[in-house]
Write a protein that holds these residues in place. Structure first.
Motif, PDB file in Angstrom:
ATOM      1  N   LYS A 104      -2.355  10.691  11.857  1.00 53.78           N
ATOM      2  CA  LYS A 104      -2.530   9.472  11.884  1.00 53.78           C
ATOM      3  C   LYS A 104      -1.477   8.950  10.527  1.00 53.78           C
ATOM      4  CE  LYS A 104      -6.732  11.147  10.549  1.00 53.78           C
ATOM      5  NZ  LYS A 104      -7.978  11.387  10.260  1.00 53.78           N
ATOM      6  N   VAL A 105      -1.872   7.599  10.247  1.00 52.54           N
ATOM      7  CA  VAL A 105      -1.007   7.020   9.220  1.00 52.54           C
ATOM      8  C   VAL A 105      -2.259   6.495   8.350  1.00 52.54           C
ATOM      9  CG1 VAL A 105       0.549   5.635   8.218  1.00 52.54           C
ATOM     10  CG2 VAL A 105       1.104   6.950  10.346  1.00 52.54           C
ATOM     11  N   THR A 106      -2.304   6.973   6.946  1.00 55.20           N
ATOM     12  CA  THR A 106      -3.445   6.152   6.044  1.00 55.20           C
ATOM     13  C   THR A 106      -2.521   5.314   5.290  1.00 55.20           C
ATOM     14  OG1 THR A 106      -3.095   8.169   4.353  1.00 55.20           O
ATOM     15  CG2 THR A 106      -4.849   8.564   6.027  1.00 55.20           C
ATOM     16  N   ILE A 107      -3.180   4.099   5.095  1.00 56.50           N
ATOM     17  CA  ILE A 107      -2.816   3.190   4.276  1.00 56.50           C
ATOM     18  C   ILE A 107      -3.679   2.684   3.361  1.00 56.50           C
ATOM     19  CG2 ILE A 107      -2.100   0.631   4.645  1.00 56.50           C
ATOM     20  CD1 ILE A 107      -1.800   1.797   7.973  1.00 56.50           C
ATOM     21  N   SER A 108      -3.402   2.899   2.149  1.00 50.91           N
ATOM     22  CA  SER A 108      -4.156   2.475   0.997  1.00 50.91           C
ATOM     23  C   SER A 108      -3.544   1.633  -0.013  1.00 50.91           C
ATOM     24  CB  SER A 108      -4.454   3.935   0.230  1.00 50.91           C
ATOM     25  OG  SER A 108      -5.242   3.666  -0.844  1.00 50.91           O
ATOM     26  N   ALA A 109      -4.315   0.512  -0.272  1.00 51.41           N
ATOM     27  CA  ALA A 109      -4.226  -0.258  -1.417  1.00 51.41           C
ATOM     28  C   ALA A 109      -5.641  -0.446  -2.123  1.00 51.41           C
ATOM     29  CB  ALA A 109      -3.612  -1.768  -0.943  1.00 51.41           C
ATOM     30  N   GLU A 110      -5.955   0.765  -2.298  1.00 53.52           N
ATOM     31  CA  GLU A 110      -7.261   0.642  -3.077  1.00 53.52           C
ATOM     32  C   GLU A 110      -7.160   0.405  -4.690  1.00 53.52           C
ATOM     33  OE1 GLU A 110     -10.233   0.733  -2.972  1.00 53.52           O
ATOM     34  OE2 GLU A 110     -11.033   1.120  -1.027  1.00 53.52           O
ATOM     35  N   LEU A 111      -8.132   0.066  -5.239  1.00 53.76           N
ATOM     36  CA  LEU A 111      -8.273  -0.340  -6.846  1.00 53.76           C
ATOM     37  C   LEU A 111      -8.360   0.860  -7.303  1.00 53.76           C
ATOM     38  CD1 LEU A 111     -10.640  -3.504  -6.309  1.00 53.76           C
ATOM     39  CD2 LEU A 111      -8.358  -3.509  -6.952  1.00 53.76           C
ATOM     40  N   PRO A 132       0.787  -1.063  -0.030  1.00 51.50           N
ATOM     41  CA  PRO A 132       0.037  -0.146   0.043  1.00 51.50           C
ATOM     42  C   PRO A 132       0.855   1.300  -0.031  1.00 51.50           C
ATOM     43  CG  PRO A 132       0.170  -0.773   2.028  1.00 51.50           C
ATOM     44  CD  PRO A 132       1.024  -1.844   1.391  1.00 51.50           C
ATOM     45  N   THR A 133       0.242   2.167  -0.276  1.00 50.97           N
ATOM     46  CA  THR A 133       0.902   3.760   0.002  1.00 50.97           C
ATOM     47  C   THR A 133       0.463   4.232   1.203  1.00 50.97           C
ATOM     48  OG1 THR A 133       0.245   4.310  -2.623  1.00 50.97           O
ATOM     49  CG2 THR A 133       0.607   6.083  -0.778  1.00 50.97           C
ATOM     50  N   VAL A 134       1.375   4.665   2.083  1.00 46.61           N
ATOM     51  CA  VAL A 134       1.225   4.784   3.445  1.00 46.61           C
ATOM     52  C   VAL A 134       1.904   6.368   3.504  1.00 46.61           C
ATOM     53  CG1 VAL A 134       1.820   2.539   4.364  1.00 46.61           C
ATOM     54  CG2 VAL A 134       3.865   4.080   3.819  1.00 46.61           C
ATOM     55  N   THR A 135       0.943   7.056   4.420  1.00 50.29           N
ATOM     56  CA  THR A 135       1.067   8.553   4.382  1.00 50.29           C
ATOM     57  C   THR A 135       1.006   8.914   5.935  1.00 50.29           C
ATOM     58  OG1 THR A 135      -0.062   8.699   2.316  1.00 50.29           O
ATOM     59  CG2 THR A 135       0.320  10.880   3.489  1.00 50.29           C
ATOM     60  N   ALA A 136       2.187   9.503   6.360  1.00 54.84           N
ATOM     61  CA  ALA A 136       1.800   9.984   7.734  1.00 54.84           C
ATOM     62  C   ALA A 136       1.439  11.567   7.798  1.00 54.84           C
ATOM     63  CB  ALA A 136       3.200  10.018   8.677  1.00 54.84           C
ATOM     64  N   LEU A 137       0.217  11.795   8.414  1.00 51.64           N
ATOM     65  CA  LEU A 137      -0.386  13.124   8.275  1.00 51.64           C
ATOM     66  C   LEU A 137      -0.439  13.939   9.648  1.00 51.64           C
ATOM     67  CD1 LEU A 137      -3.465  11.982   6.470  1.00 51.64           C
ATOM     68  CD2 LEU A 137      -1.850  13.162   5.528  1.00 51.64           C
ATOM     69  N   GLY A 138      -0.380  15.164   9.743  1.00 54.56           N
ATOM     70  CA  GLY A 138      -0.491  15.894  10.711  1.00 54.56           C
ATOM     71  C   GLY A 138       0.815  16.317  11.433  1.00 54.56           C
ATOM     72  N   THR A 139       0.788  17.054  12.649  1.00 53.08           N
ATOM     73  CA  THR A 139       1.882  17.655  13.404  1.00 53.08           C
ATOM     74  C   THR A 139       2.007  16.888  14.781  1.00 53.08           C
ATOM     75  OG1 THR A 139       1.997  19.563  12.234  1.00 53.08           O
ATOM     76  CG2 THR A 139       3.317  19.367  14.191  1.00 53.08           C
ATOM     77  N   TRP A 140       2.848  15.701  14.830  1.00 51.68           N
ATOM     78  CA  TRP A 140       2.742  14.951  15.849  1.00 51.68           C
ATOM     79  C   TRP A 140       3.621  15.707  17.073  1.00 51.68           C
ATOM     80  CZ3 TRP A 140       2.007   9.073  15.212  1.00 51.68           C
ATOM     81  CH2 TRP A 140       1.451   8.857  13.900  1.00 51.68           C
ATOM     82  N   THR A 141       2.965  15.071  18.412  1.00 55.91           N
ATOM     83  CA  THR A 141       3.888  15.518  19.293  1.00 55.91           C
ATOM     84  C   THR A 141       5.264  14.771  19.307  1.00 55.91           C
ATOM     85  OG1 THR A 141       1.857  15.952  20.821  1.00 55.91           O
ATOM     86  CG2 THR A 141       3.880  15.535  21.797  1.00 55.91           C
ATOM     87  N   VAL A 142       6.284  15.597  19.321  1.00 59.01           N
ATOM     88  CA  VAL A 142       7.808  14.861  19.264  1.00 59.01           C
ATOM     89  C   VAL A 142       8.621  15.318  20.378  1.00 59.01           C
ATOM     90  CG1 VAL A 142       7.616  14.602  16.749  1.00 59.01           C
ATOM     91  CG2 VAL A 142       8.664  16.448  17.597  1.00 59.01           C
TER      92      VAL A 142
END
Lengths: 64, 215
Positions: B208-215, B160-170
């Motif tokens: 969040k991390v979105t994980i997409s293996a959509e058609l 899948p395509t993976v995308t880390a979104l937002g501004t995380w607390t680090v």
């Protein structure tokens, strides 16, 4: 715009920082290849240098 | 929604986009499509060659593949192993069902967990809850990467395509990135900005991390 990764196991779509695998079954990967081959997007190497269209197309043609 | 954008249960907007509202009564969700169309791509792996029937409750018209729009109970020919799109135009829509044969049968009610797992073959989200998971804590050296190898809830259709979104607390590291996904999992990592204890986790529902293996 897309960018190669240091690990060379996928590409980054710079608009949303998505990591896309070199998997022909992945639709984002298919869209990436189409965009490069149809001159609708540019490709950077892992250091951020933008490839010429010819270089990018040659690179894409060698991918799975 | 713009063309190709996803809404409920793997349904996405058709070529002209889609505008719809929805309401749930007694656990049945009804979509009211006011413009454009809504479609879903059925994975060819789940299809055999032959006649299929598409049925639903409501006033929309539907179609199978390149066929014509028709009322509930419309039939169409499908080639086994080929991804096939079903599509609905404007009106109300609930309880859609595609099944083998030329006769529509009653709607198959499946457990929520089953439906969720079926969706997660194509799409999954990690995170989205403040101060929760995915969460890394440990110790790292300045300039090195630290992170997590995270398995998916369900094996994906393809890498899948993976995308880390937002501004995380680090703490003492940069923003996390997601990469190296296979059908089984991926890597979530950050680069240490000092030699120290390191931590990253979602700050709010936006991380969040979105994980997409959509058609």
């Amino acid at each position: 715009m897309y960018k190669l990764t240091q690990l060379n196991n996928g590409i980054i779509r710079t608009s949303d920082n998505a990591w896309i695998p070199f998997d022909p079954a992945n639709t984002d990967y298919a869209n990436f290849k189409t965009a490069i081959l149809e001159d609708k997007a540019q490709l950077q190497d892992a250091d951020g240098n933008t490839m010429t269209a010819a270089q990018a197309k040659q690179f894409v043609k060698e991918l799975p | 929604m713009s063309a190709g954008a996803y809404g409920h249960d793997r349904f996405k907007a058709g070529a002209s986009g889609c505008t719809y509202t929805f309401a749930t009564t007694n656990n049945v969700t009804t979509l009211t499509i006011t413009a454009g169309s809504l479609q879903q791509v059925i994975e060819g792996l789940n299809l055999e060659s032959g006649t299929y029937t598409l049925s639903w409750t409501g006033t929309v018209q539907g179609k199978i593949g390149a066929g014509s729009y028709g009322a509930s109970g419309i039939t169409g020919s499908i080639t086994g192993g080929t991804n096939t799109t079903i599509e609905f135009n404007t009106g109300t829509l609930s309880l859609p069902q595609l099944e083998v044969g030329s006769t529509a049968t009653s709607f198959d009610y499946r457990p929520y967990g089953t439906e969720l797992a079926l969706c997660q073959r194509y799409y999954e989200v990690h995170g989205g809850t403040a101060n929760a998971f995915p969460q890394y804590f440990g110790y790292g050296s300045n300039g090195t990467n630290v992170g997590l190898a995270l398995p998916f809830a369900v094996t994906k259709r393809a890498a899948p395509t993976v995308t880390a979104l937002g501004t995380w607390t680090v703490s003492n590291c940069g923003q996390p990135s997601a990469d190296s996904a296979t059908v089984q999992g991926y890597r979530l990592y950050a680069t240490c900005s000092s030699t120290n204890t390191i931590q990253f986790y979602p700050a709010s529902s936006s991380e969040k991390v979105t994980i997409s293996a959509e058609l």
